[in-house]
Design an enzyme around this catalytic site. Structure first.
Site, PDB file in Angstrom:
ATOM      1  N   GLU A 139      11.287  -8.031  -4.329  1.00 44.87           N
ATOM      2  CA  GLU A 139      12.302  -7.379  -5.184  1.00 44.87           C
ATOM      3  C   GLU A 139      13.708  -7.846  -4.783  1.00 44.87           C
ATOM      4  OE1 GLU A 139      12.154  -4.529  -7.546  1.00 44.87           O
ATOM      5  OE2 GLU A 139      10.031  -4.964  -7.795  1.00 44.87           O
ATOM      6  N   CYS A 151      -0.237  -3.508 -12.795  1.00 45.05           N
ATOM      7  CA  CYS A 151      -0.014  -3.038 -11.416  1.00 45.05           C
ATOM      8  C   CYS A 151      -1.367  -2.780 -10.730  1.00 45.05           C
ATOM      9  CB  CYS A 151       0.792  -1.745 -11.481  1.00 45.05           C
ATOM     10  SG  CYS A 151       1.123  -1.009  -9.886  1.00 45.05           S
ATOM     11  N   CYS A 191      -1.453  -7.595  -5.486  1.00 42.37           N
ATOM     12  CA  CYS A 191      -0.197  -6.943  -5.857  1.00 42.37           C
ATOM     13  C   CYS A 191       0.574  -7.909  -6.747  1.00 42.37           C
ATOM     14  CB  CYS A 191       0.615  -6.622  -4.597  1.00 42.37           C
ATOM     15  SG  CYS A 191       2.233  -5.913  -4.959  1.00 42.37           S
ATOM     16  N   ASP A 197       3.717  -1.977 -15.453  1.00 41.84           N
ATOM     17  CA  ASP A 197       3.716  -2.137 -13.998  1.00 41.84           C
ATOM     18  C   ASP A 197       4.644  -1.089 -13.417  1.00 41.84           C
ATOM     19  OD1 ASP A 197       3.193  -3.480 -11.489  1.00 41.84           O
ATOM     20  OD2 ASP A 197       5.220  -4.280 -11.594  1.00 41.84           O
ATOM     21  N   SER A 198       4.561  -0.909 -12.114  1.00 43.13           N
ATOM     22  CA  SER A 198       5.459   0.041 -11.453  1.00 43.13           C
ATOM     23  C   SER A 198       6.900  -0.464 -11.454  1.00 43.13           C
ATOM     24  CB  SER A 198       4.992   0.272 -10.020  1.00 43.13           C
ATOM     25  OG  SER A 198       4.943  -0.961  -9.336  1.00 43.13           O
ATOM     26  N   HIS A 220       3.587  -8.520  -7.121  1.00 35.20           N
ATOM     27  CA  HIS A 220       4.753  -9.193  -6.555  1.00 35.20           C
ATOM     28  C   HIS A 220       4.399 -10.445  -5.742  1.00 35.20           C
ATOM     29  CE1 HIS A 220       6.443  -5.308  -7.509  1.00 35.20           C
ATOM     30  NE2 HIS A 220       7.653  -5.735  -7.199  1.00 35.20           N
TER      31      HIS A 220
HETATM   32  N1  DGL Z   1       3.215  -3.485  -8.690  1.00 33.29           N
HETATM   33  C1  DGL Z   1       2.544  -2.913  -7.560  1.00 33.29           C
HETATM   34  C2  DGL Z   1       1.165  -3.508  -7.404  1.00 33.29           C
HETATM   35  O1  DGL Z   1       0.793  -4.465  -8.071  1.00 33.29           O
HETATM   36  C3  DGL Z   1       3.307  -2.986  -6.278  1.00 33.29           C
HETATM   37  C4  DGL Z   1       4.658  -2.331  -6.260  1.00 33.29           C
HETATM   38  C5  DGL Z   1       4.678  -0.856  -5.925  1.00 33.29           C
HETATM   39  O2  DGL Z   1       4.418  -0.453  -4.787  1.00 33.29           O
HETATM   40  O3  DGL Z   1       4.967  -0.104  -6.856  1.00 33.29           O
HETATM   41  O4  DGL Z   1       0.398  -3.019  -6.610  1.00 33.29           O
END
Ligand code: DGL
Length: 263
Positions: free
Chosen positions: A152, A75, A183, A12-13, A185
């Protein structure tokens, strides 16, 4: 090592993908998991296609060190922009979260709402994937760039989060009763999302992706050949002091040791 005994690599990011790890650990507790979060370069959601694709390829390459049997791009943003490029070069199969989320959305009746980062919504990847199942489906998308920082920050249940969720979700027409959490999050903000739009059927793309992983293992990839609980190894490209606390909330269990890896 037998291929079925190798770990599943998940990236993931940032730490949001730990919600996908939570879903995987619930449905496939015997699997060994290696999680890689690109915390040094988060967010991906505000970046261009070229950059997100490049980052996705680099994260896929880093994960190859553990010789995974499968890579899951947890992600949504990286799935929307980097999945085909990584699939083209990866020695192991790669899946993203968009297709499982789209499939689950297409199973519901009526118009579908998509919420995600600017880059995910801008790619129209969910729209394309849903329309592969149902070409006439009406889809509304809303980019929600403020939700990732709120998650976050750990503001999971907070009046400020409620206000921002309401402001974004009010952009979806009243008749939208199914909304995809596009997303990683967003599942952590469920209390606020639910208060902002009660009675909505929320599709957690992470949870449905865990089901897709199960199907792949059941097929040619194979389950780990021991029933003992699998291990979880967490690697991040940068580790801040608050990470353990917020990460544990995403994971819904205590986040153990974190290894910092160079990108
Ligand atoms: N993890 C990213 C997603 O699922 C969102 C966070 C980011 O912008 O890096 O899209």
């Amino acid at each position: 090592m037998n291929r079925s005994d190798r770990p599943i690599g998940v990236f993931d990011s940032g730490i949001g993908g730990l919600t996908v790890i939570h879903a995987l650990r619930q449905s496939l507790p015997q699997e060994d998991l290696v999680y890689l979060g690109d915390t040094a370069r988060l967010p991906y959601g505000s970046k261009s296609h070229r950059t997100i694709e490049r980052y996705t390829l680099q994260m896929g390459e880093l994960l190859q060190r553990v010789e995974p049997k499968l890579i899951v791009i947890a992600c949504n943003t990286a799935s929307a922009h980097g999945l085909p490029a990584l699939q083209a070069v990866s020695p192991c199969p790669v899946i993203g979260v968009i297709e499982p989320g789209a499939e689950a959305a297409a199973e519901q009746n009526g118009p579908v709402g998509i919420i995600g980062t600017l880059a995910t919504v801008g790619s129209a990847a969910y729209d394309t994937a849903i329309r592969r199942h149902d070409p006439d489906r009406v889809i509304y998308s809303v980019a929600c760039p403020l939700l990732v920082p709120l998650a976050e920050e750990g503001w999971f249940d907070d009046p400020v989060t409620d206000t921002i969720c309401r402001r974004y979700l009010n952009q979806l027409p009243f008749e939208v009763k199914t909304v995809v959490l596009g997303c990683t999050h967003y599942p952590t903000l469920m209390a606020s999302l639910e208060r902002s739009r009660p009675g909505t059927h929320w599709i957690d793309s992470g949870r449905v992706t865990a089901k897709a992983v199960d199907r792949l293992l059941q097929g040619h990839l194979g389950y780990r050949t021991t029933s003992a609980r699998g291990t979880l190894k967490v690697q991040l490209t940068d580790a801040s002091s608050r990470l353990k606390e917020v990460g544990s909330r995403f994971l819904e269990e205590t986040l153990g040791d974190v290894e910092v890896v160079e990108i």
